[in-house]
Enzyme design. Sequence first.
Site, PDB file in Angstrom:
ATOM      1  N   CYS A 397      76.436-125.491 -21.085  1.00  0.00           N
ATOM      2  CA  CYS A 397      77.726-125.341 -21.643  1.00  0.00           C
ATOM      3  C   CYS A 397      77.679-126.433 -22.952  1.00  0.00           C
ATOM      4  O   CYS A 397      78.236-126.231 -24.023  1.00  0.00           O
ATOM      5  CB  CYS A 397      78.877-126.075 -21.004  1.00  0.00           C
ATOM      6  SG  CYS A 397      79.046-125.449 -19.337  1.00  0.00           S
TER       7      CYS A 397
HETATM    8  N1  LIG Z   1      80.370-122.776 -20.820  1.00  0.00           N
HETATM    9  C1  LIG Z   1      81.084-123.522 -20.222  1.00  0.00           C
HETATM   10  N2  LIG Z   1      81.121-123.413 -19.160  1.00  0.00           N
HETATM   11  N3  LIG Z   1      81.721-124.655 -20.726  1.00  0.00           N
HETATM   12  C2  LIG Z   1      82.623-125.206 -19.898  1.00  0.00           C
HETATM   13  C3  LIG Z   1      83.726-125.715 -20.745  1.00  0.00           C
HETATM   14  C4  LIG Z   1      84.867-126.717 -20.150  1.00  0.00           C
HETATM   15  C5  LIG Z   1      85.964-127.046 -20.978  1.00  0.00           C
HETATM   16  N4  LIG Z   1      86.707-128.140 -20.207  1.00  0.00           N
HETATM   17  C6  LIG Z   1      87.126-125.974 -21.031  1.00  0.00           C
HETATM   18  O1  LIG Z   1      87.766-125.806 -19.940  1.00  0.00           O
HETATM   19  O2  LIG Z   1      86.916-125.036 -21.833  1.00  0.00           O
END
Ligand SMILES: NC(=[NH2+])NCCC[C@H](N)C(=O)O
Length: 408
Positions: A397
């Site tokens: 991420c």
């Molecule tokens: N590619 C990922 N899994 N990204 C995680 C993003 C986390 C972020 N807090 C959201 O809710 O958007």
Amino acid sequence: MTSPIHVTSEIGKLKTVMLHRPGREIENITPDYMERLLFDDIPYLPIAQEEHDYFAQTLRDQGIEVLYFEKLAAEALADENVRHEFLDRMIAESGYIAGATKEALMEYLSSMNVQDMVNKIIEGVRIEDVDIKNPDLQSVSEDTDWPFLMDPMPNAYFTRDPQASIGNGISINRMTFKARQRESLITEYIIKHHPRFAGKVPVWRDRNHATHIEGGDELVLSSHVLAIGISQRTTADAIQDIAKNLFKDSNYDTIIAIHIPHNHAMMHLDTVFTMINYDQFTVHPAILDEDGKVDNWVLHPGKDGDITIEHHTNIKEVLKKALNKPEIDLIATGNGDKIVAPREQWNDGSNTLAIAPGEVVTYNRNYVSNDLLRKHGILVHEVRSSELSRGRGGPRCMSCPIVREDID
Ligand SMILES: NC(=[NH2+])NCCC[C@H](N)C(=O)O
């Protein structure tokens, strides 16, 4: 013209990656705003930055060029007219299309040097930061319980999501929640105006849509196969839409749309499923039924721009066929244990960033999953994770690949 973007797999040797170093936006999270800002806790910024620097250094030590989102943005906005247009749109998307607040924000942000301006936009602008000279009704009647004129973007360090590199092009994503939607406006300006990218990158799908797609759901399995999660963040109609464009204009001819639970812990496909080698994947057992199956649909180009859709449940068989491999090794997060698997998944135990076939970067806290990866022959580089993990995102991420070597 050769594109500065080249990503034809999840695993080819990573050459260039884009990160964002977490900044003061993290300090604009409070318990009351956590949920709206998509956080479950408040990271301690100095340590989050140390951990992020360690992550960036781990990548550089492997010969990977690290670009910073915030720096590319400032460079893209060097021209005054471009900067003005950007501010106009960014302030409009923050809630002020015209009026006294808009003018005050314009004046406040344009008085800064470009890098400070970009950092401030990501950090968020508080009511007391700006001086509204001739108040109008909107500026005096605003919700004063909410301390920001422009909301912070604490999720900006998850550079995977606002866009996704696919082949020589990019998808610039309409994101699901308001807390993240403006991040991809910054991407749009980088792609349109940064000298490294301007005029050289096909955009497979832009952000002017009502349907949503996020990079955490977009997995590039090979030079012609993608897997895309149907998730809390990515809608089936957005997948169908990008499929249409990719089938027409790129080498991609196969999209495996995988249905995953729509919840915060598993918000994207890459929180439960990542590719780490030619024939190896991490998978969180909670997305599979007792027989190891999960609903998925395989999309191919049909006649006259149509798309054909086949429903499947046996993901192993689908992957074997699409990737032309005799076997597929699915490695369970936390070894599939009832307690360990959900605990490590919560801290992004399945969110591995492959930097070469069979070589990954993971969070050190997920030691059961990491040991299991090693037992399956994977080379694991562990990075520190106490504070960064509080945002619910791991090494995949936190990184947006820009260039990878081809594998096929
Ligand atoms: N590619 C990922 N899994 N990204 C995680 C993003 C986390 C972020 N807090 C959201 O809710 O958007």
